[in-house]
Design a protein around this motif. Structure first.
Motif, mmCIF file in Angstrom:
data_model
loop_
_atom_site.group_PDB
_atom_site.id
_atom_site.type_symbol
_atom_site.label_atom_id
_atom_site.label_comp_id
_atom_site.label_asym_id
_atom_site.label_seq_id
_atom_site.Cartn_x
_atom_site.Cartn_y
_atom_site.Cartn_z
ATOM 1 N N PRO A 22 0.932 -1.236 0.028
ATOM 2 C CA PRO A 22 -0.040 -0.166 0.106
ATOM 3 C C PRO A 22 0.741 1.265 0.047
ATOM 4 O O PRO A 22 0.473 2.197 -0.719
ATOM 5 N N ILE A 23 2.104 1.208 0.735
ATOM 6 C CA ILE A 23 2.772 2.131 0.686
ATOM 7 C C ILE A 23 3.413 2.795 -0.793
ATOM 8 O O ILE A 23 3.212 4.050 -1.405
ATOM 9 N N ALA A 24 3.871 1.734 -1.354
ATOM 10 C CA ALA A 24 4.265 1.995 -2.741
ATOM 11 C C ALA A 24 3.186 2.398 -3.713
ATOM 12 O O ALA A 24 3.216 3.174 -4.546
ATOM 13 N N ASP A 25 1.981 1.683 -3.621
ATOM 14 C CA ASP A 25 0.669 1.902 -4.271
ATOM 15 C C ASP A 25 0.153 3.590 -4.246
ATOM 16 O O ASP A 25 0.162 4.086 -5.284
ATOM 17 N N ARG A 26 0.269 3.948 -2.944
ATOM 18 C CA ARG A 26 -0.399 5.111 -2.963
ATOM 19 C C ARG A 26 0.997 6.306 -3.245
ATOM 20 O O ARG A 26 0.402 7.509 -3.905
ATOM 21 N N GLU A 80 0.911 3.264 8.143
ATOM 22 C CA GLU A 80 1.322 4.613 8.590
ATOM 23 C C GLU A 80 2.626 4.556 8.879
ATOM 24 O O GLU A 80 3.656 5.510 9.074
ATOM 25 N N GLN A 81 3.399 3.256 9.284
ATOM 26 C CA GLN A 81 4.746 3.210 9.852
ATOM 27 C C GLN A 81 5.448 2.270 8.576
ATOM 28 O O GLN A 81 4.770 1.373 7.990
ATOM 29 N N GLY A 82 6.431 2.613 8.583
ATOM 30 C CA GLY A 82 7.485 1.807 7.585
ATOM 31 C C GLY A 82 8.128 2.750 6.680
ATOM 32 O O GLY A 82 8.550 3.868 7.276
ATOM 33 N N ARG A 83 8.727 2.004 5.671
ATOM 34 C CA ARG A 83 9.859 2.843 5.037
ATOM 35 C C ARG A 83 9.262 3.913 4.438
ATOM 36 O O ARG A 83 8.128 3.990 3.743
ATOM 37 N N ASP A 84 9.969 4.984 4.445
ATOM 38 C CA ASP A 84 9.908 6.395 3.631
ATOM 39 C C ASP A 84 8.399 6.575 3.331
ATOM 40 O O ASP A 84 8.030 6.828 2.051
ATOM 41 N N TRP A 92 -5.026 8.204 9.563
ATOM 42 C CA TRP A 92 -5.777 7.151 10.399
ATOM 43 C C TRP A 92 -6.663 7.560 11.659
ATOM 44 O O TRP A 92 -7.556 7.247 12.100
ATOM 45 N N GLU A 93 -6.246 8.701 12.169
ATOM 46 C CA GLU A 93 -7.073 9.445 13.210
ATOM 47 C C GLU A 93 -8.287 10.029 12.779
ATOM 48 O O GLU A 93 -9.123 10.045 13.509
#
Length: 146
Positions: A22-26, A80-84, A92-93
Motif C-alpha cells: 500500500p505504501i508503494a501503491d499510494r 502509517e509506519q514503514g519505509r519512507d 488514520w485518526e
C-alpha cells in the motif's frame, strides 16, 4: 494524447497494485497526480502554451487518478509506519476528514472536466481550486520531509 495518459496511468497503477504494497501503491498514485498537476501548473504560469486538448487530457488523467484512489486499500491500518512514508498519523485518526478531502478533490476535478477551459484564463479558476485541494490535504495529512 488522452489515450497515452490513461494508458500510462493504468500501467503504472496495475504494476503497483500487483505489488500488494500500500505504501508503494499510494506513492505511485500521488507521483502520477503530481506530474499531472505540474503539467497544468506550467500552462497556468505561461511556461507552456495552452493546448485545450492537452489540458483536457491532463484533467481527465487527474479524474482517473482520483477515481482509483481507494483510501481503505491504500491506507490500511499499519501502513502509517514503514519505509519512507510521509503519510501523517492524522489520516488514520481522522479517516472521515481524509476521505472528505479526497472526495472534494474528485468533485472539483470532475467539475473541471465537465466544463473544459477554452483558454488559460478559464483554466486558472479550476486549477486554483484543485491546487488548493492538494495543498489543504498535504497541510493536514502529510508529514513534511526534512
Amino acid at each position: 494524447m488522452r489515450k497515452l495518459v490513461i494508458a500510462i496511468s493504468m500501467l503504472a497503477f496495475t504494476g503497483a497494485a500487483a505489488s500488494a504494497d500500500p505504501i508503494a501503491d499510494r506513492q505511485a498514485l500521488m507521483k502520477e497526480r503530481g506530474k499531472l498537476v505540474g503539467t497544468l501548473s506550467k500552462v497556468v504560469k505561461g511556461e507552456q502554451a495552452f493546448d485545450a486538448a492537452a489540458v483536457l487530457d491532463a484533467l481527465k488523467g487527474l479524474e482517473a487518478n482520483a477515481e482509483k484512489f481507494d483510501t481503505e486499500a491504500l491506507f490500511p491500518v499499519g501502513s502509517e509506519q514503514g519505509r519512507d512514508t510521509t503519510a501523517a498519523p492524522k489520516i488514520w485518526e481522522d479517516k472521515a476528514g481524509f476521505n472528505a478531502a479526497e472526495d472534494k478533490f474528485l468533485a472539483d476535478v470532475k467539475a473541471a472536466v465537465a466544463a473544459p477551459p477554452a483558454d488559460v484564463d478559464a483554466l486558472k479558476g479550476p486549477f486554483g481550486t484543485i491546487a488548493k485541494d492538494c495543498g489543504a490535504c498535504h497541510q493536514t495529512y502529510r508529514i513534511k520531509k526534512g
